[in-house]
Design an enzyme around this catalytic site. Structure first.
Site, PDB file in Angstrom:
ATOM      1  N   ASN A  52       7.683   6.799  -2.280  1.00 49.45           N
ATOM      2  CA  ASN A  52       8.405   8.067  -2.500  1.00 49.45           C
ATOM      3  C   ASN A  52       7.596   9.298  -2.117  1.00 49.45           C
ATOM      4  O   ASN A  52       8.141  10.348  -1.827  1.00 49.45           O
ATOM      5  CB  ASN A  52       8.896   8.152  -3.950  1.00 49.45           C
ATOM      6  CG  ASN A  52       7.756   8.182  -4.947  1.00 49.45           C
ATOM      7  OD1 ASN A  52       6.646   7.762  -4.651  1.00 49.45           O
ATOM      8  ND2 ASN A  52       8.036   8.703  -6.126  1.00 49.45           N
TER       9      ASN A  52
ATOM     10  N   LYS B 140      -3.238   0.218   1.695  1.00 45.70           N
ATOM     11  CA  LYS B 140      -2.017  -0.529   1.908  1.00 45.70           C
ATOM     12  C   LYS B 140      -0.829   0.346   1.543  1.00 45.70           C
ATOM     13  O   LYS B 140      -0.539   0.564   0.367  1.00 45.70           O
ATOM     14  CB  LYS B 140      -1.970  -1.809   1.068  1.00 45.70           C
ATOM     15  CG  LYS B 140      -0.823  -2.730   1.506  1.00 45.70           C
ATOM     16  CD  LYS B 140      -0.230  -3.537   0.381  1.00 45.70           C
ATOM     17  CE  LYS B 140       0.860  -2.781  -0.325  1.00 45.70           C
ATOM     18  NZ  LYS B 140       2.053  -2.529   0.567  1.00 45.70           N
TER      19      LYS B 140
ATOM     20  N   GLY C 214       2.624   3.060  -8.416  1.00 47.74           N
ATOM     21  CA  GLY C 214       3.858   2.309  -8.210  1.00 47.74           C
ATOM     22  C   GLY C 214       4.532   2.045  -9.537  1.00 47.74           C
ATOM     23  O   GLY C 214       4.298   2.767 -10.523  1.00 47.74           O
ATOM     24  N   SER C 215       5.360   1.027  -9.577  1.00 46.46           N
ATOM     25  CA  SER C 215       6.100   0.745 -10.807  1.00 46.46           C
ATOM     26  C   SER C 215       5.200   0.151 -11.876  1.00 46.46           C
ATOM     27  O   SER C 215       4.157  -0.446 -11.579  1.00 46.46           O
ATOM     28  CB  SER C 215       7.236  -0.242 -10.498  1.00 46.46           C
ATOM     29  OG  SER C 215       6.642  -1.480 -10.076  1.00 46.46           O
TER      30      SER C 215
ATOM     31  N   GLY D 288       2.269  -2.517 -11.508  1.00 48.48           N
ATOM     32  CA  GLY D 288       0.970  -2.069 -11.996  1.00 48.48           C
ATOM     33  C   GLY D 288       0.372  -3.043 -12.990  1.00 48.48           C
ATOM     34  O   GLY D 288      -0.833  -3.319 -12.982  1.00 48.48           O
TER      35      GLY D 288
ATOM     36  N   GLU E 182      -1.167   4.523 -11.757  1.00 52.26           N
ATOM     37  CA  GLU E 182      -0.187   5.599 -11.961  1.00 52.26           C
ATOM     38  C   GLU E 182       1.168   4.951 -11.797  1.00 52.26           C
ATOM     39  O   GLU E 182       1.474   4.435 -10.719  1.00 52.26           O
ATOM     40  CB  GLU E 182      -0.386   6.707 -10.930  1.00 52.26           C
ATOM     41  CG  GLU E 182      -1.705   7.428 -11.013  1.00 52.26           C
ATOM     42  CD  GLU E 182      -1.854   8.230 -12.309  1.00 52.26           C
ATOM     43  OE1 GLU E 182      -2.966   8.672 -12.600  1.00 52.26           O
ATOM     44  OE2 GLU E 182      -0.850   8.408 -13.013  1.00 52.26           O
TER      45      GLU E 182
ATOM     46  N   CYS F  85       8.459  10.093  -9.613  1.00 52.54           N
ATOM     47  CA  CYS F  85       7.971   9.505 -10.861  1.00 52.54           C
ATOM     48  C   CYS F  85       8.124  10.505 -12.003  1.00 52.54           C
ATOM     49  O   CYS F  85       8.254  10.149 -13.158  1.00 52.54           O
ATOM     50  CB  CYS F  85       6.521   9.126 -10.704  1.00 52.54           C
ATOM     51  SG  CYS F  85       5.549  10.493 -10.081  1.00 52.54           S
TER      52      CYS F  85
ATOM     53  N   GLU G  45      13.639   3.043 -16.665  1.00 52.60           N
ATOM     54  CA  GLU G  45      13.544   3.833 -15.438  1.00 52.60           C
ATOM     55  C   GLU G  45      14.600   3.382 -14.435  1.00 52.60           C
ATOM     56  O   GLU G  45      14.699   2.206 -14.121  1.00 52.60           O
ATOM     57  CB  GLU G  45      12.153   3.717 -14.817  1.00 52.60           C
ATOM     58  CG  GLU G  45      11.985   4.607 -13.574  1.00 52.60           C
ATOM     59  CD  GLU G  45      10.599   4.551 -12.971  1.00 52.60           C
ATOM     60  OE1 GLU G  45      10.123   3.441 -12.663  1.00 52.60           O
ATOM     61  OE2 GLU G  45       9.978   5.626 -12.823  1.00 52.60           O
TER      62      GLU G  45
HETATM   63  N1  LIG Z   1       2.872   7.874 -11.775  1.00 55.01           N
HETATM   64  C1  LIG Z   1       2.849   8.246 -10.513  1.00 55.01           C
HETATM   65  O1  LIG Z   1       1.990   9.024 -10.057  1.00 55.01           O
HETATM   66  C2  LIG Z   1       3.906   7.719  -9.582  1.00 55.01           C
HETATM   67  C3  LIG Z   1       4.117   8.388  -8.363  1.00 55.01           C
HETATM   68  C4  LIG Z   1       5.090   7.861  -7.504  1.00 55.01           C
HETATM   69  C5  LIG Z   1       5.813   6.723  -7.844  1.00 55.01           C
HETATM   70  N2  LIG Z   1       5.577   6.128  -9.056  1.00 55.01           N
HETATM   71  C6  LIG Z   1       6.363   4.949  -9.460  1.00 55.01           C
HETATM   72  O2  LIG Z   1       6.457   4.027  -8.369  1.00 55.01           O
HETATM   73  C7  LIG Z   1       7.709   3.342  -8.440  1.00 55.01           C
HETATM   74  C8  LIG Z   1       8.427   3.462  -7.115  1.00 55.01           C
HETATM   75  O3  LIG Z   1       7.542   3.132  -6.072  1.00 55.01           O
HETATM   76  P1  LIG Z   1       7.573   1.653  -5.433  1.00 55.01           P
HETATM   77  O4  LIG Z   1       8.972   1.129  -5.432  1.00 55.01           O
HETATM   78  O5  LIG Z   1       6.823   1.674  -4.155  1.00 55.01           O
HETATM   79  O6  LIG Z   1       6.751   0.803  -6.503  1.00 55.01           O
HETATM   80  P2  LIG Z   1       6.269  -0.711  -6.354  1.00 55.01           P
HETATM   81  O7  LIG Z   1       5.560  -1.025  -7.582  1.00 55.01           O
HETATM   82  O8  LIG Z   1       7.382  -1.586  -5.925  1.00 55.01           O
HETATM   83  O9  LIG Z   1       5.229  -0.682  -5.120  1.00 55.01           O
HETATM   84  C9  LIG Z   1       4.114   0.173  -5.154  1.00 55.01           C
HETATM   85  C10 LIG Z   1       3.073  -0.385  -4.179  1.00 55.01           C
HETATM   86  O10 LIG Z   1       2.598  -1.618  -4.683  1.00 55.01           O
HETATM   87  C11 LIG Z   1       2.691  -2.617  -3.675  1.00 55.01           C
HETATM   88  N3  LIG Z   1       2.846  -3.904  -4.339  1.00 55.01           N
HETATM   89  C12 LIG Z   1       3.975  -4.572  -4.640  1.00 55.01           C
HETATM   90  N4  LIG Z   1       3.693  -5.733  -5.263  1.00 55.01           N
HETATM   91  C13 LIG Z   1       2.331  -5.811  -5.351  1.00 55.01           C
HETATM   92  C14 LIG Z   1       1.407  -6.761  -5.870  1.00 55.01           C
HETATM   93  N5  LIG Z   1       1.826  -7.888  -6.452  1.00 55.01           N
HETATM   94  N6  LIG Z   1       0.066  -6.500  -5.764  1.00 55.01           N
HETATM   95  C15 LIG Z   1      -0.373  -5.351  -5.191  1.00 55.01           C
HETATM   96  N7  LIG Z   1       0.460  -4.411  -4.680  1.00 55.01           N
HETATM   97  C16 LIG Z   1       1.787  -4.642  -4.765  1.00 55.01           C
HETATM   98  C17 LIG Z   1       3.875  -2.172  -2.858  1.00 55.01           C
HETATM   99  O11 LIG Z   1       3.847  -2.793  -1.587  1.00 55.01           O
HETATM  100  C18 LIG Z   1       3.643  -0.687  -2.795  1.00 55.01           C
HETATM  101  O12 LIG Z   1       2.696  -0.389  -1.789  1.00 55.01           O
HETATM  102  C19 LIG Z   1       8.490   3.987  -9.568  1.00 55.01           C
HETATM  103  O13 LIG Z   1       8.380   3.214 -10.725  1.00 55.01           O
HETATM  104  C20 LIG Z   1       7.798   5.326  -9.759  1.00 55.01           C
HETATM  105  O14 LIG Z   1       7.944   5.808 -11.077  1.00 55.01           O
HETATM  106  C21 LIG Z   1       4.639   6.594  -9.927  1.00 55.01           C
HETATM  107  O1  LIG Z   2       4.719  11.986  -7.414  1.00 63.05           O
HETATM  108  C1  LIG Z   2       4.249  12.906  -6.752  1.00 63.05           C
HETATM  109  C2  LIG Z   2       4.749  14.304  -6.938  1.00 63.05           C
HETATM  110  O2  LIG Z   2       3.806  15.230  -6.536  1.00 63.05           O
HETATM  111  C3  LIG Z   2       5.108  14.519  -8.362  1.00 63.05           C
HETATM  112  S1  LIG Z   2       5.717  16.122  -8.621  1.00 63.05           S
HETATM  113  O3  LIG Z   2       7.047  16.192  -8.065  1.00 63.05           O
HETATM  114  O4  LIG Z   2       4.809  17.078  -7.965  1.00 63.05           O
HETATM  115  O5  LIG Z   2       5.705  16.287 -10.091  1.00 63.05           O
END
Ligand SMILES: NC(=O)c1ccc[n+]([C@@H]2O[C@H](COP(=O)([O-])OP(=O)(O)OC[C@H]3O[C@@H](n4cnc5c(N)ncnc54)[C@H](O)[C@@H]3O)[C@@H](O)[C@H]2O)c1
Ligand SMILES: O=C[C@H](O)CS(=O)(=O)O
Length: 492
Positions: A149, A172, A225-226, A230, A247, A281, A382
Site C-alpha cells: 500500500n 523483498k 504488513g498484516s 507478522g 509494523e 494501515c 481489519e
Molecule cells: N503498521 C504499518 O506501518 C503498516 C503500514 C502499511 C501496511 N500495514 C498493514 O499491511 C497489511 C497490508 O499489506 P499486505 O497485504 O502487503 O500485507 P501482507 O502481510 O500480506 O504482506 C506484507 C509483506 O510480507 C510478505 N510476506 C507474506 N508472507 C510472508 C511470509 N510468510 N514470510 C515473510 N514475508 C511474507 C509479503 O510478500 C509482503 O511483502 C495490512 O494489514 C496493513 O494494516 C501496516
Molecule cells: O502507512 C504509511 C502512511 O504514511 C501512513 S499515514 O497515512 O501517513 O498515516
C-alpha cells in the site's frame, strides 16, 4: 517488461526463472512481469550484501549520507515519473502517489542528516585514568519486507536508516507492487551506491521472505504488513534469533465528542476513511460518536460522501481509486455481509462497482454502517477497505474504552474543543499515534511511526527511532593507567 532482481549492482537475467503478472488495479491491464525468485537467489543476495557490508561500514557516516542526498536529488528529478508508475501499479490517486514519493524524498534528506548525528555518549568512568563511551554500531546485513500500500515510502523508511547506519540490505517488496522497487533500484544504481549495499529480490513472501529470515547472515528483519503475516515472521525470526521489527494491522478510530467542530470532523473522517480507498494501515475504520451529535454527524457524512469521485487514479478528477485486487474486493464484500448479519445498519455503499469506466478494475463504494456494536466483528477486525463502522457512546471514558477495545493500536484521533478531554484522551488512547482535531492518517517522517498491541512489537519506523532498529550499542572502556584496574563490580 520483465522485472529481475538487483543483486551486487547487477540486474538478473531471465534464464529459467518463473514470473507472475503485475496488473493495474484500475483496469486489470498487465503492466509487467515480475520474477518469482528462489531461496538460491536470496542466498546470492545475502552473500553479496555480506561481502559489501564490512567495507560499507568503514565509509564515514557523512560520506554514506552523501549517497542519500544524491538518491533524494534523483527522486526529485523523477518524482512525476515515479508517481505515475505508483498510481498504475498500486491504484492510489495521483495526488496521493505524489505525496508518497515526496515522503520518500523527505526521508532521504532527513536520514542523510542523521549521517552527521549518529550520536553516542561519553560518560565518566568510576575509575581514575579510565575513559568510557558508547557508540551506535551497524549490525550487518538486514532484511526488509514491505507491503503494497506504500511501496516506496515504507521502503525508504527502512532502507535509508539502514544504509546511513552502515548496514547493507536485501529488500523483498510486495509481489503486488514490484515496479516501485525496480524504480528505486535504478535510482540506487544511478546514485552510485557501491555494489552489494542495496539488493532487491522479487518474489513471494513464503519463499523469498522465509529464505531471508532463515539465512544466518541476515541479522535483522524489518517487516511491515498484516498482523497475521507478522506473527509468522516473528515466530520464524525468533527461532533463528533474529532482531525483528514489526509494523502491522490497524483498526483505527476517530472519536467525535459532543463539543467537536462537526464539519471539521466530517472532513477528517472522509479523508482518513476513504483516502487510498481505505487501504492505509492508519485508515479510519471506526467512528466513535457522542450520542448528542450522532445524527448530525451521520447526515453530514452521508452528504459529503455523495461528492466522492471514484475511478482510475491516473485521472486527476478522481478522489478515490480502486482497491489492490479481486481478493481485496472479496474481503470487503465479505465484511459488508458480516455487518448486515450482525445487525448493523447500512447507511451508504456496500457494493462493488463493475459497470462503465469501472470495467476491469477493482472498485468498491465508500460504505457507512451505523449502530455498530463495539464488540462486533465489523468493529473489531481489519477490513482494509473503504468501510466505516459508526459506534455510539455517551461519555469520553466510554469512547476511550471502545477505542482501546481492539487488538490493534496504531492510530487514533479525537475531535473536541475541550482541552481537558483532549489531554485525557492523548494520555489514555492506547495507540502509537494520536491525532487531535485531525484525521488518523498523515504521519510525518521525522516522528516515530508504529503501534502498540497487535500492531507492533515495540520498534518504530521513521524518525530517529528507526536507527534503534538498524544499530546496536557498543560500550568502550579505555584504561590509560598503565596497570590492571579492577572495576567496582570486582572490588566489593
Ligand atoms: N503498521 C504499518 O506501518 C503498516 C503500514 C502499511 C501496511 N500495514 C498493514 O499491511 C497489511 C497490508 O499489506 P499486505 O497485504 O502487503 O500485507 P501482507 O502481510 O500480506 O504482506 C506484507 C509483506 O510480507 C510478505 N510476506 C507474506 N508472507 C510472508 C511470509 N510468510 N514470510 C515473510 N514475508 C511474507 C509479503 O510478500 C509482503 O511483502 C495490512 O494489514 C496493513 O494494516 C501496516
Ligand atoms: O502507512 C504509511 C502512511 O504514511 C501512513 S499515514 O497515512 O501517513 O498515516
Amino acid at each position: 517488461m520483465k522485472l529481475n532482481n538487483y543483486i551486487n549492482g547487477q540486474w538478473g537475467t531471465d534464464t529459467g526463472a518463473d514470473y507472475t503478472a503485475v496488473k493495474n488495479p484500475a483496469n486489470g491491464k498487465t503492466l509487467a512481469e515480475v520474477r518469482l525468485s528462489t531461496a538460491d537467489d536470496v542466498s546470492e543476495a545475502v552473500a553479496a550484501a555480506k561481502a559489501a557490508q564490512k567495507k560499507w561500514a568503514r565509509v564515514p557516516a557523512p560520506k554514506r549520507a552523501d549517497y542519500l542526498y544524491e538518491i533524494g536529488r534523483i527522486m526529485i528529478e523523477k518524482k512525476e515519473h515515479l508517481s505515475q508508475v505508483l498510481t498504475k501499479e498500486m491504484g492510489k490517486v495521483i495526488e496521493e502517489a505524489r505525496g508518497e514519493v515526496q515522503e520518500g524524498i523527505d526521508m532521504a534528506y532527513y536520514m542523510a542528516g542523521e549521517g552527521r548525528r549518529l550520536f553516542g555518549e561519553t560518560v565518566p568512568s568510576e575509575l581514575d585514568n579510565k575513559f568510557a563511551m558508547s557508540v551506535r554500531a551497524p549490525i550487518g546485513v538486514v532484511g526488509l519486507i514491505t507491503p503494497w500500500n506504500f511501496p516506496v515510502a515504507i521502503a525508504t523508511w527502512k532502507s535509508f536508516p539502514a544504509i546511513v547506519a552502515g548496514n547493507t540490505f536485501i529488500w523483498k517488496p510486495a509481489t503486488e507492487t514490484p515496479m516501485m522497487a525496480y524504480e528505486m533500484a535504478l535510482i540506487f544504481e544511478e546514485a552510485g551506491l557501491p555494489e552489494g549495499v542495496a539488493n532487491v529480490v522479487f518474489g513471494s513472501g513464503g519463499t523469498v521472505g522465509t529464505a531471508m529470515i532463515e539465512n544466518p547472515d541476515v541479522r535483522v528483519i524489518s517487516f511491515t504488513g498484516s498482523t497475521e503475516t507478522g506473527r509468522r515472521v516473528a515466530e520464524l525470526g525468533g527461532r533463528h534469533l533474529k532482531k525483528v521489527s514489526l509494523e502491522m494491522g490497524g483498526k483505527n478510530a476517530i472519536i467525535v465528542m459532543d463539543d467537536a467542530d462537526i464539519d471539521l470532523a466530517v472532513d477528517g473522517i472522509l479523508w482518513s476513511a476513504f483516502g487510498t480507498a481505505g487501504q492505509r494501515c492508519t485508515a479510519c475504520s471506526r467512528v466513535i460518536a457522542h450520542t448528542h451529535i450522532k445524527q448530525e454527524l451521520e447526515q453530514k457524512l452521508l452528504e459529503a460522501m455523495k461528492g466522492l469521485t471514484i475511478g482510475d487514479g491516473a485521472d486527476e478528477s478522481n478522489k478515490i481509486g480502486p482497491v489492490i485486487n479481486a481478493k481485496a474486493l472479496e474481503k470487503i464484500s465479505y465484511y459488508v455481509n458480516v455487518g448486515k448479519e450482525e445487525g448493523a445498519k447500512l447507511l451508504a455503499g456496500g457494493n462493488t462497482l463493475t459497470e462503465g469506466h469501472y470495467t476491469g478494475g477493482h472498485y468498491f463504494e465508500p460504505t457507512l454502517f451505523t449502530n455498530v456494536a463495539a464488540d462486533s466483528r465489523l468493529a473489531q477486525e481489519e477490513i482494509f477497505g473503504p468501510v466505516i463502522s459508526l459506534i455510539e457512546i455517551s461519555s469520553l471514558e466510554e469512547a476511550i474504552e471502545v477505542n482501546n477495545s481492539v487488538v490493534y493500536g496504531l492510530s487514533s484521533s479525537i475531535f473536541s474543543r475541550d482541552v481537558n478531554k483532549i489531554f485525557q484522551a492523548q494520555r489514555d488512547l492506547d495507540t502509537g499515534i494520536v491525532y487531535v482535531n485531525a484525521g488518523t492518517t498523515g504521519a510525518e517522517i521525522h516522528l516515530p511511526f508504529g503501534g502498540t498491541k497487535g500492531t507492533g512489537n515495540g520498534h518504530r519506523d521513521s524518525g530517529v527511532a528507526a536507527l534503534d532498529v538498524f544499530t546496536e550499542w557498543k560500550s568502550i572502556y579505555v584504561d590509560f593507567s598503565g596497570k590492571l584496574q579492577r572495576a567496582q563490580i570486582d572490588n566489593n
